[in-house]
Scaffold this active site. Sequence first.
Site, PDB file in Angstrom:
ATOM      1  CB  SER A 118      -0.956  -0.004   1.194  1.00  0.00           C
ATOM      2  OG  SER A 118      -0.309  -0.457   2.344  1.00  0.00           O
ATOM      3  CG  HIS A 139      -2.760  -0.732  -3.510  1.00  0.00           C
ATOM      4  ND1 HIS A 139      -2.892   0.595  -3.199  1.00  0.00           N
ATOM      5  CD2 HIS A 139      -2.999  -1.410  -2.365  1.00  0.00           C
ATOM      6  CE1 HIS A 139      -3.210   0.706  -1.918  1.00  0.00           C
ATOM      7  NE2 HIS A 139      -3.274  -0.481  -1.393  1.00  0.00           N
ATOM      8  CD  GLU A 151      -3.063   3.459  -6.037  1.00  0.00           C
ATOM      9  OE1 GLU A 151      -2.932   2.817  -4.976  1.00  0.00           O
ATOM     10  OE2 GLU A 151      -3.015   4.702  -6.089  1.00  0.00           O
ATOM     11  CG  ASN A 189      -2.917   4.173   1.113  1.00  0.00           C
ATOM     12  OD1 ASN A 189      -4.016   4.280   1.663  1.00  0.00           O
ATOM     13  ND2 ASN A 189      -2.398   3.013   0.775  1.00  0.00           N
TER      14      ASN A 189
HETATM   15  N1  CAA Z   1     -16.286 -11.088   0.500  1.00  0.00           N
HETATM   16  C1  CAA Z   1     -17.416 -11.088  -0.227  1.00  0.00           C
HETATM   17  N2  CAA Z   1     -18.408 -10.206  -0.044  1.00  0.00           N
HETATM   18  C2  CAA Z   1     -18.272  -9.306   0.964  1.00  0.00           C
HETATM   19  C3  CAA Z   1     -17.119  -9.248   1.769  1.00  0.00           C
HETATM   20  C4  CAA Z   1     -16.089 -10.197   1.491  1.00  0.00           C
HETATM   21  N3  CAA Z   1     -14.944 -10.207   2.176  1.00  0.00           N
HETATM   22  N4  CAA Z   1     -17.256  -8.235   2.652  1.00  0.00           N
HETATM   23  C5  CAA Z   1     -18.450  -7.671   2.409  1.00  0.00           C
HETATM   24  N5  CAA Z   1     -19.054  -8.307   1.397  1.00  0.00           N
HETATM   25  C6  CAA Z   1     -20.313  -7.944   0.750  1.00  0.00           C
HETATM   26  C7  CAA Z   1     -21.549  -8.283   1.528  1.00  0.00           C
HETATM   27  O1  CAA Z   1     -22.029  -9.573   1.243  1.00  0.00           O
HETATM   28  C8  CAA Z   1     -22.528  -7.216   1.057  1.00  0.00           C
HETATM   29  O2  CAA Z   1     -23.087  -7.518  -0.210  1.00  0.00           O
HETATM   30  P1  CAA Z   1     -24.342  -6.694  -0.822  1.00  0.00           P
HETATM   31  O3  CAA Z   1     -23.943  -5.266  -0.940  1.00  0.00           O
HETATM   32  O4  CAA Z   1     -24.565  -7.356  -2.147  1.00  0.00           O
HETATM   33  O5  CAA Z   1     -25.450  -6.860   0.172  1.00  0.00           O
HETATM   34  C9  CAA Z   1     -21.649  -6.011   0.837  1.00  0.00           C
HETATM   35  O6  CAA Z   1     -20.323  -6.509   0.664  1.00  0.00           O
HETATM   36  C10 CAA Z   1     -21.725  -5.070   1.976  1.00  0.00           C
HETATM   37  O7  CAA Z   1     -21.336  -5.755   3.160  1.00  0.00           O
HETATM   38  P2  CAA Z   1     -22.100  -5.656   4.550  1.00  0.00           P
HETATM   39  O8  CAA Z   1     -23.577  -5.559   4.339  1.00  0.00           O
HETATM   40  O9  CAA Z   1     -21.573  -6.723   5.445  1.00  0.00           O
HETATM   41  O10 CAA Z   1     -21.564  -4.313   5.205  1.00  0.00           O
HETATM   42  P3  CAA Z   1     -21.555  -2.841   4.687  1.00  0.00           P
HETATM   43  O11 CAA Z   1     -22.752  -2.500   3.899  1.00  0.00           O
HETATM   44  O12 CAA Z   1     -21.188  -2.056   5.888  1.00  0.00           O
HETATM   45  O13 CAA Z   1     -20.335  -2.810   3.657  1.00  0.00           O
HETATM   46  C11 CAA Z   1     -18.042  -2.528   3.167  1.00  0.00           C
HETATM   47  C12 CAA Z   1     -19.062  -3.231   4.033  1.00  0.00           C
HETATM   48  C13 CAA Z   1     -18.131  -3.037   1.730  1.00  0.00           C
HETATM   49  C14 CAA Z   1     -16.691  -2.912   3.753  1.00  0.00           C
HETATM   50  C15 CAA Z   1     -18.323  -0.991   3.202  1.00  0.00           C
HETATM   51  O14 CAA Z   1     -18.466  -0.548   4.511  1.00  0.00           O
HETATM   52  C16 CAA Z   1     -17.229  -0.182   2.537  1.00  0.00           C
HETATM   53  O15 CAA Z   1     -17.186  -0.030   1.333  1.00  0.00           O
HETATM   54  N6  CAA Z   1     -16.319   0.369   3.357  1.00  0.00           N
HETATM   55  C17 CAA Z   1     -15.170   1.122   2.868  1.00  0.00           C
HETATM   56  C18 CAA Z   1     -14.137   0.155   2.389  1.00  0.00           C
HETATM   57  C19 CAA Z   1     -12.903   0.846   1.899  1.00  0.00           C
HETATM   58  O16 CAA Z   1     -12.786   2.060   1.857  1.00  0.00           O
HETATM   59  N7  CAA Z   1     -11.927   0.023   1.522  1.00  0.00           N
HETATM   60  C20 CAA Z   1     -10.653   0.510   1.102  1.00  0.00           C
HETATM   61  C21 CAA Z   1      -9.745   0.521   2.283  1.00  0.00           C
HETATM   62  S1  CAA Z   1      -8.180   1.119   1.860  1.00  0.00           S
HETATM   63  C22 CAA Z   1      -7.373  -0.226   1.302  1.00  0.00           C
HETATM   64  O17 CAA Z   1      -7.831  -1.322   1.271  1.00  0.00           O
HETATM   65  C23 CAA Z   1      -6.033  -0.012   0.764  1.00  0.00           C
HETATM   66  C24 CAA Z   1      -4.950   0.480   1.603  1.00  0.00           C
HETATM   67  O18 CAA Z   1      -3.875   0.569   1.092  1.00  0.00           O
HETATM   68  C25 CAA Z   1      -5.076   0.897   3.005  1.00  0.00           C
END
Ligand code: CAA
Length: 295
Positions: A118, A139, A151, A189
Amino acid sequence: MKNISVIGSGTMGNGIAHIFAQNEFRVNLIDVSSQALEKALLTISGNYDRQIKKGILNEARKKQALMNISTHTSVEEGIADADLVIEAITEDLKIKMEIFKELDQYSSPDCILASNTSSISITRLASGTDKPDKVIGMHFMNPVPVMQLVEIIRGYNTSEDTARQIVGIAEKLGKIPVEVNDYPGFVSNRILMPMINEAIYILFQGIAGVKEIDMVMKMGMAHPMGPLQLADFIGLDVCLSILKVLQEGFGEAKYAPCPLLVKMVEGGHLGKKSGSGFYNWSGDAKELQVAGRFK
Ligand code: CAA
């Protein structure tokens, strides 16, 4: 490209293995710990079940996807026939440099070596290999099966051919590849971490509470999670290490990590993975409570 090896079976590694296997690639998932590999397979199976519930997969495709994954504890064995290796181990330059040397030694000459880092310089990782033109950043975002972006980071010596192949692979996975150059924090990031750091400063300065800060960004800016919840989700140690890369790479005070973030990491409050951060993660994730000390 058919054979993919993924190094590291943690959250990112198992998510990467999940989507490649689902898209009919043969995946070799590699980790030093066979227990970690067993746990990763259970996580992948559980995440396929989530997709079955949503009608994205069916039982037969799940079975086939799981059959596409083999596990290994030896890097040499696990990458022997790989067309692409994706490294997804801990964010530590020294450990990644060592792994890249090993990947260079045991992979076939045409095999592309990608890192899911990252923030660590792709150019630097490539410098320890004899094929820097075949080293690239790939990424993925957490949770990998859900987030659309990949990315793609071109190191200083990454070839056009390598970049084209990796863009093509990301598209085959149904993801949206975005190409960027190799500078600290890349694009994702460089933007995300200063926002998270600023949110932590607001809490540190007593301007607003955890819930209020997150609510402003969720309800006002339509972010799916507020910045403090997202920091817990990513891992506070990961956020701190990325901020340090930005601070060191640009030499600018604006990237200096908030003292509260440093203190929380020193105290072992790393967010979701340790059970506590800005929130208490030991209860029901849908009813997330602010951690006791921030109430
Ligand atoms: N595998 C498969 N499906 C998954 C899953 C997984 N690991 N995690 C969640 N899901 C699915 C769920 O089944 C659900 O599906 P539907 O939308 O079809 O109903 C959907 O994702 C949403 O999940 P939840 O209902 O459990 O929970 P939520 O609505 O709160 O969503 C989330 C969870 C998708 C994580 C959402 O909160 C989100 O988008 N959060 C922000 C995530 C983000 O910003 N990620 C980037 C982080 S930075 C990074 O990764 C890089 C770095 O370098 C730091």
